[in-house]
Design an enzyme around this catalytic site. Structure first.
Site, PDB file in Angstrom:
ATOM      1  N   ASP A  84       0.873  -1.163   0.000  1.00  0.00           N
ATOM      2  CA  ASP A  84       0.000   0.000   0.000  1.00  0.00           C
ATOM      3  C   ASP A  84       0.921   1.227   0.000  1.00  0.00           C
ATOM      4  O   ASP A  84       2.117   1.111   0.300  1.00  0.00           O
ATOM      5  CB  ASP A  84      -0.876  -0.033   1.251  1.00  0.00           C
ATOM      6  CG  ASP A  84      -1.694   1.225   1.428  1.00  0.00           C
ATOM      7  OD1 ASP A  84      -2.460   1.567   0.523  1.00  0.00           O
ATOM      8  OD2 ASP A  84      -1.532   1.874   2.483  1.00  0.00           O
ATOM      9  N   ASP A 133      -0.234   5.150   0.784  1.00  0.00           N
ATOM     10  CA  ASP A 133      -0.546   6.194   1.770  1.00  0.00           C
ATOM     11  C   ASP A 133      -0.528   5.638   3.185  1.00  0.00           C
ATOM     12  O   ASP A 133      -1.250   4.687   3.505  1.00  0.00           O
ATOM     13  CB  ASP A 133      -1.918   6.797   1.477  1.00  0.00           C
ATOM     14  CG  ASP A 133      -1.933   7.557   0.168  1.00  0.00           C
ATOM     15  OD1 ASP A 133      -1.149   8.500   0.016  1.00  0.00           O
ATOM     16  OD2 ASP A 133      -2.738   7.186  -0.729  1.00  0.00           O
TER      17      ASP A 133
END
Length: 266
Positions: A14, A16
């Site tokens: 991922d 953010d």
């Protein structure tokens, strides 16, 4: 590494809040918008149910704030602050981890990005960060929320984005004459509750590195998160007892490669 689990052959990240500090930037943006409507700051107990969940997550924010805006109107207001993302930076341990995984493993690993955000916003957030550009130079394995193959896909906590990343990894593996990567040979790096659940539903292993604000509100319930359980909509799906498929870490510093069968070459 738990004995019955094979060595990791692919890592899926991922973006953010996992690689870069943009969760703090998002919170700052949300609070600026909320303040313009005389609303209180955005609390982590609400943000925990909004992170990585796309339109449904944004709607939860609007419902909590009791704002008479549509999701699209809120997103338009966010655009006025997108320049703030150019100040993003990597989180502790990320640069060394990426360098090690990309260049120093005894056997090559497949590295993939899987972010619910769009590709253009990813570029805005990371174009000035060379460690990310170098580690993820192979764009075949990038999956973003606005990817064409994600148009009909379900958002996290559903596993679609991670399964698509694995599909692309295996397309490349077949072309190279390599054995395909099994889901259990994938290690997902996530910061959100929804992301952990998505990885678990995909049959992958996961390292959960929550923001300190999220970690605080999850105090005492960490095991539920690691087991892929959710309280969304009053449903609590269970994926069995402790299986060694997930761990929580305060940061990505001093990562235990050996626990995942990853050997760093001398």
């Amino acid at each position: 590494m738990t004995q019955h689990l094979p060595p990791i052959r692919a890592c899926i990240f991922d973006v953010d809040g996992t690689l870069i500090n943009t969760e703090d930037i998002y919170t700052d943006i949300y609070n600026k918008i909320l303040a313009s409507y005389d609303k209180p700051p955005y609390p982590w107990h609400i943000k925990a149910t909004q992170q990585s969940r796309g339109t449904p997550g944004t709607q939860r924010l609007l419902n909590w704030a009791n704002l008479g805006l549509t999701v699209q109107e809120w997103q338009q207001k966010e655009k006025a602050y997108t320049h703030l993302f150019t100040a993003s930076r990597t989180l502790p341990g990320v640069e060394k981890l990426l360098e090690d995984l990309a260049t120093k493993t005894a056997h090559p690993l497949h590295l993939s990005l899987a972010s619910s955000a769009g590709a253009s916003k990813f570029a805005l957030k990371t174009s000035h960060i060379s460690s990310i550009a170098n580690a993820f130079a192979d764009r075949r394995f990038h999956v973003f929320g606005d990817d064409l193959e994600m148009s009909d896909a379900r958002k996290k906590p559903e596993p679609d984005i991670f399964l698509l990343a694995l599909k692309r990894i295996n397309e490349a593996a077949r072309q190279a004459g390599e054995k395909e990567v099994d889901a259990v040979e994938c290690l997902v790096f996530e910061d959100s509750i929804a992301g952990v659940e998505a990885a678990k539903r995909a049959g992958m292993r996961v390292v959960w590195v929550p923001h300190r604000g999220l970690a605080e509100i999850c105090g005492g319930r960490e095991e539920d998160v690691l087991m892929g359980r959710t309280e969304a909509d009053g449903k609590v799906p269970r994926f069995g007892e402790e299986d060694g498929m997930a761990e929580m870490r305060a940061s990505l510093e001093d990562f235990p490669y050996g626990a995942y069968g990853i050997r760093i070459a001398a």
